[in-house]
Design a protein around this motif. Structure first.
Motif, PDB file in Angstrom:
ATOM      1  N   LEU A  51      -7.992  -1.996  -2.399  1.00 36.27           N
ATOM      2  CA  LEU A  51      -7.372  -2.357  -1.486  1.00 36.27           C
ATOM      3  C   LEU A  51      -7.685  -1.779  -0.013  1.00 36.27           C
ATOM      4  O   LEU A  51      -7.738  -2.345   0.949  1.00 36.27           O
ATOM      5  CB  LEU A  51      -5.639  -2.019  -1.366  1.00 36.27           C
ATOM      6  N   THR A  52      -8.075  -0.506  -0.004  1.00 41.40           N
ATOM      7  CA  THR A  52      -8.892   0.120   1.050  1.00 41.40           C
ATOM      8  C   THR A  52     -10.111  -0.175   1.044  1.00 41.40           C
ATOM      9  O   THR A  52     -10.692   0.016   2.180  1.00 41.40           O
ATOM     10  CB  THR A  52      -8.590   1.708   0.790  1.00 41.40           C
ATOM     11  N   TYR A  87       0.601  -1.302  -0.117  1.00 45.49           N
ATOM     12  CA  TYR A  87      -0.023   0.010  -0.028  1.00 45.49           C
ATOM     13  C   TYR A  87       0.774   1.195   0.065  1.00 45.49           C
ATOM     14  O   TYR A  87       0.728   2.269  -0.883  1.00 45.49           O
ATOM     15  CB  TYR A  87      -0.742  -0.098   1.260  1.00 45.49           C
ATOM     16  N   GLN A  88       1.883   1.278   0.957  1.00 40.98           N
ATOM     17  CA  GLN A  88       2.864   2.289   0.818  1.00 40.98           C
ATOM     18  C   GLN A  88       3.550   2.719  -0.437  1.00 40.98           C
ATOM     19  O   GLN A  88       3.804   3.808  -0.762  1.00 40.98           O
ATOM     20  CB  GLN A  88       3.783   2.575   1.848  1.00 40.98           C
ATOM     21  N   ARG A 141     -10.624  -2.839   3.836  1.00 37.61           N
ATOM     22  CA  ARG A 141      -9.898  -2.554   5.120  1.00 37.61           C
ATOM     23  C   ARG A 141     -10.858  -2.216   6.134  1.00 37.61           C
ATOM     24  O   ARG A 141     -11.957  -1.638   5.937  1.00 37.61           O
ATOM     25  CB  ARG A 141      -8.993  -1.187   5.253  1.00 37.61           C
ATOM     26  N   LEU A 175       2.630   1.777  -3.409  1.00 39.02           N
ATOM     27  CA  LEU A 175       1.488   2.096  -4.314  1.00 39.02           C
ATOM     28  C   LEU A 175       1.272   3.683  -4.309  1.00 39.02           C
ATOM     29  O   LEU A 175       1.049   4.449  -5.131  1.00 39.02           O
ATOM     30  CB  LEU A 175       0.471   1.397  -4.370  1.00 39.02           C
ATOM     31  N   ILE A 176       1.390   3.829  -3.103  1.00 33.76           N
ATOM     32  CA  ILE A 176       0.739   5.400  -2.568  1.00 33.76           C
ATOM     33  C   ILE A 176       1.897   6.477  -3.110  1.00 33.76           C
ATOM     34  O   ILE A 176       1.723   7.606  -3.648  1.00 33.76           O
ATOM     35  CB  ILE A 176       0.474   5.784  -1.223  1.00 33.76           C
ATOM     36  N   LEU A 188      -5.694   0.790  -5.685  1.00 34.37           N
ATOM     37  CA  LEU A 188      -5.585   1.413  -4.042  1.00 34.37           C
ATOM     38  C   LEU A 188      -7.080   1.427  -3.705  1.00 34.37           C
ATOM     39  O   LEU A 188      -7.368   1.084  -2.566  1.00 34.37           O
ATOM     40  CB  LEU A 188      -5.234   2.931  -4.271  1.00 34.37           C
ATOM     41  N   TYR A 228       1.822   6.376  -6.917  1.00 35.35           N
ATOM     42  CA  TYR A 228       0.701   7.029  -7.293  1.00 35.35           C
ATOM     43  C   TYR A 228       1.066   8.623  -7.282  1.00 35.35           C
ATOM     44  O   TYR A 228       0.812   9.533  -8.332  1.00 35.35           O
ATOM     45  CB  TYR A 228      -0.532   6.642  -6.431  1.00 35.35           C
ATOM     46  N   ILE A 252      -3.526   2.551 -11.197  1.00 38.93           N
ATOM     47  CA  ILE A 252      -3.316   2.557  -9.702  1.00 38.93           C
ATOM     48  C   ILE A 252      -4.331   3.106  -8.814  1.00 38.93           C
ATOM     49  O   ILE A 252      -4.463   2.466  -7.668  1.00 38.93           O
ATOM     50  CB  ILE A 252      -1.897   3.205  -9.657  1.00 38.93           C
ATOM     51  N   SER A 253      -5.088   3.847  -9.439  1.00 39.21           N
ATOM     52  CA  SER A 253      -6.230   4.332  -8.616  1.00 39.21           C
ATOM     53  C   SER A 253      -7.269   3.063  -8.240  1.00 39.21           C
ATOM     54  O   SER A 253      -7.845   3.043  -7.195  1.00 39.21           O
ATOM     55  CB  SER A 253      -7.018   5.331  -9.238  1.00 39.21           C
TER      56      SER A 253
END
Length: 121
Positions: free
Chosen positions: A74-75, A3-4, A78, A6-7, A71, A10, A67-68
């Motif tokens: 992935l979120t 996640y980090q 959560r 990819l951020i 992400l 991004y 990527i959007s």
């Protein structure tokens, strides 16, 4: 960890995409070059930078949207720590609390207050 990474990617793609869009000329900017404005001599050759910048912008836009979506996926799964408290339908776990004996009325301390029998009529 993913996640980090990819951020960070991004954000880099977004900044590069903004820069490439700002570098491109508008559709009417080529007309000034035909009248001798001098912008036809660029570092990308006589054909101009349109072809390279357009392709780079296209690939960066595709990467940005891909990527959007990743992400967002992935979120979406959560669980936030505050969401546990918002679910009122789930039973609470019982903790062992020491039993408190009920207090009788005549044992309640009055802290200096007079009882009904002591108040004069």
């Amino acid at each position: 960890m993913l996640y980090q990474v990819l951020i960070v990617v991004y954000l880099i793609v977004a900044i590069c995409l903004i820069g490439l869009v700002l570098l491109q000329q508008g559709k009417g900017a080529d007309m000034g070059a035909s009248f001798g404005a001098g912008s036809s001599a660029t570092i990308f050759g006589s054909s101009g930078s349109g072809n390279f910048l357009t392709r780079a912008t296209t690939w960066l836009a595709i990467a940005f949207f891909a990527i959007s979506l990743v992400l967002g996926n992935l979120t979406a799964n959560r669980v936030k720590a505050t969401d546990e408290w918002n679910d009122l339908g789930a039973p609470a776990t019982e903790q062992s609390v020491p039993a408190v004996e009920p207090v009788k009325n005549d044992e309640v301390p009055t802290s200096g207050a007079k009882k009904d029998s002591e108040i004069p009529n």
